[in-house]
Design a protein around this motif. Structure first.
Motif, PDB file in Angstrom:
ATOM      1  N   GLN A  18      -0.209  -0.779  -8.532  1.00 20.73           N
ATOM      2  CA  GLN A  18      -0.368  -2.243  -8.463  1.00 20.73           C
ATOM      3  C   GLN A  18       1.035  -2.744  -8.058  1.00 20.73           C
ATOM      4  OE1 GLN A  18      -0.554  -3.980 -12.605  1.00 20.73           O
ATOM      5  NE2 GLN A  18      -1.977  -5.513 -11.844  1.00 20.73           N
ATOM      6  N   VAL A  19       2.212  -2.641  -8.631  1.00 21.48           N
ATOM      7  CA  VAL A  19       3.434  -3.086  -8.177  1.00 21.48           C
ATOM      8  C   VAL A  19       3.549  -2.706  -6.513  1.00 21.48           C
ATOM      9  CG1 VAL A  19       5.784  -2.886  -8.489  1.00 21.48           C
ATOM     10  CG2 VAL A  19       4.557  -2.811 -10.287  1.00 21.48           C
ATOM     11  N   LEU A  20       3.215  -1.404  -6.315  1.00 22.86           N
ATOM     12  CA  LEU A  20       3.583  -1.054  -4.691  1.00 22.86           C
ATOM     13  C   LEU A  20       2.676  -1.765  -3.764  1.00 22.86           C
ATOM     14  CD1 LEU A  20       3.845   2.855  -5.105  1.00 22.86           C
ATOM     15  CD2 LEU A  20       5.671   1.070  -4.331  1.00 22.86           C
ATOM     16  N   ASN A  21       1.580  -2.439  -4.355  1.00 22.20           N
ATOM     17  CA  ASN A  21       0.639  -3.095  -3.587  1.00 22.20           C
ATOM     18  C   ASN A  21       0.841  -4.610  -3.470  1.00 22.20           C
ATOM     19  OD1 ASN A  21      -0.961  -1.023  -2.740  1.00 22.20           O
ATOM     20  ND2 ASN A  21      -2.182  -1.010  -4.468  1.00 22.20           N
ATOM     21  N   ALA A  22       1.624  -5.072  -4.462  1.00 24.81           N
ATOM     22  CA  ALA A  22       2.376  -6.581  -4.357  1.00 24.81           C
ATOM     23  C   ALA A  22       3.265  -6.618  -3.420  1.00 24.81           C
ATOM     24  CB  ALA A  22       2.705  -6.904  -5.630  1.00 24.81           C
ATOM     25  N   LYS A  23       3.185  -7.853  -2.820  1.00 25.91           N
ATOM     26  CA  LYS A  23       4.094  -8.335  -1.917  1.00 25.91           C
ATOM     27  C   LYS A  23       5.348  -8.137  -2.179  1.00 25.91           C
ATOM     28  CE  LYS A  23       1.097 -11.145   1.000  1.00 25.91           C
ATOM     29  NZ  LYS A  23       0.382 -10.351   1.814  1.00 25.91           N
ATOM     30  N   GLU A  24       6.082  -8.407  -3.443  1.00 26.84           N
ATOM     31  CA  GLU A  24       7.313  -8.470  -3.774  1.00 26.84           C
ATOM     32  C   GLU A  24       7.946  -7.210  -4.211  1.00 26.84           C
ATOM     33  OE1 GLU A  24       4.621 -10.099  -6.813  1.00 26.84           O
ATOM     34  OE2 GLU A  24       5.039 -10.864  -4.900  1.00 26.84           O
TER      35      GLU A  24
END
Length: 93
Positions: A18-24
């Motif tokens: 989920q974090v890796l797929n987020a832009k930031e």
């Protein structure tokens, strides 16, 4: 070392994806003693990189071959979990 159950491992992997797929790509690691540190995680090909906010590279997971991306994400998620039990900030080592 803390044993990670299969269910917990799946949840850790899902959260890291989920974090890796987020832009930031930002994540806050909270240690058992309450210390918090902001980290940046990102993918470079199949490799997973973990940086502090400087950004200085802290850790790189870079297995190669079939299924490497999944293996690197799994290793990074488990490593981050284990690091949360450390007293010191990993970004200062």
């Amino acid at each position: 070392m803390i044993k990670i159950s299969e269910d917990l491992e799946k949840r850790l992997i899902a959260r890291l994806k989920q974090v890796l797929n987020a832009k930031e790509g930002g994540i806050t690691l909270t240690h058992k003693n309450g210390k918090k540190e902001d980290l940046i995680v990102g993918l470079s090909g199949d490799a997973v990189a973990i940086y502090n906010t400087e950004p200085d590279l802290i850790k790189m997971f870079e297995l190669e071959g079939p299924g490497a991306a999944e293996a690197n994400i799994r290793a990074a998620a488990c490593w981050l979990y284990h690091m949360s039990f450390e007293e010191d900030l990993i970004s200062e080592k």
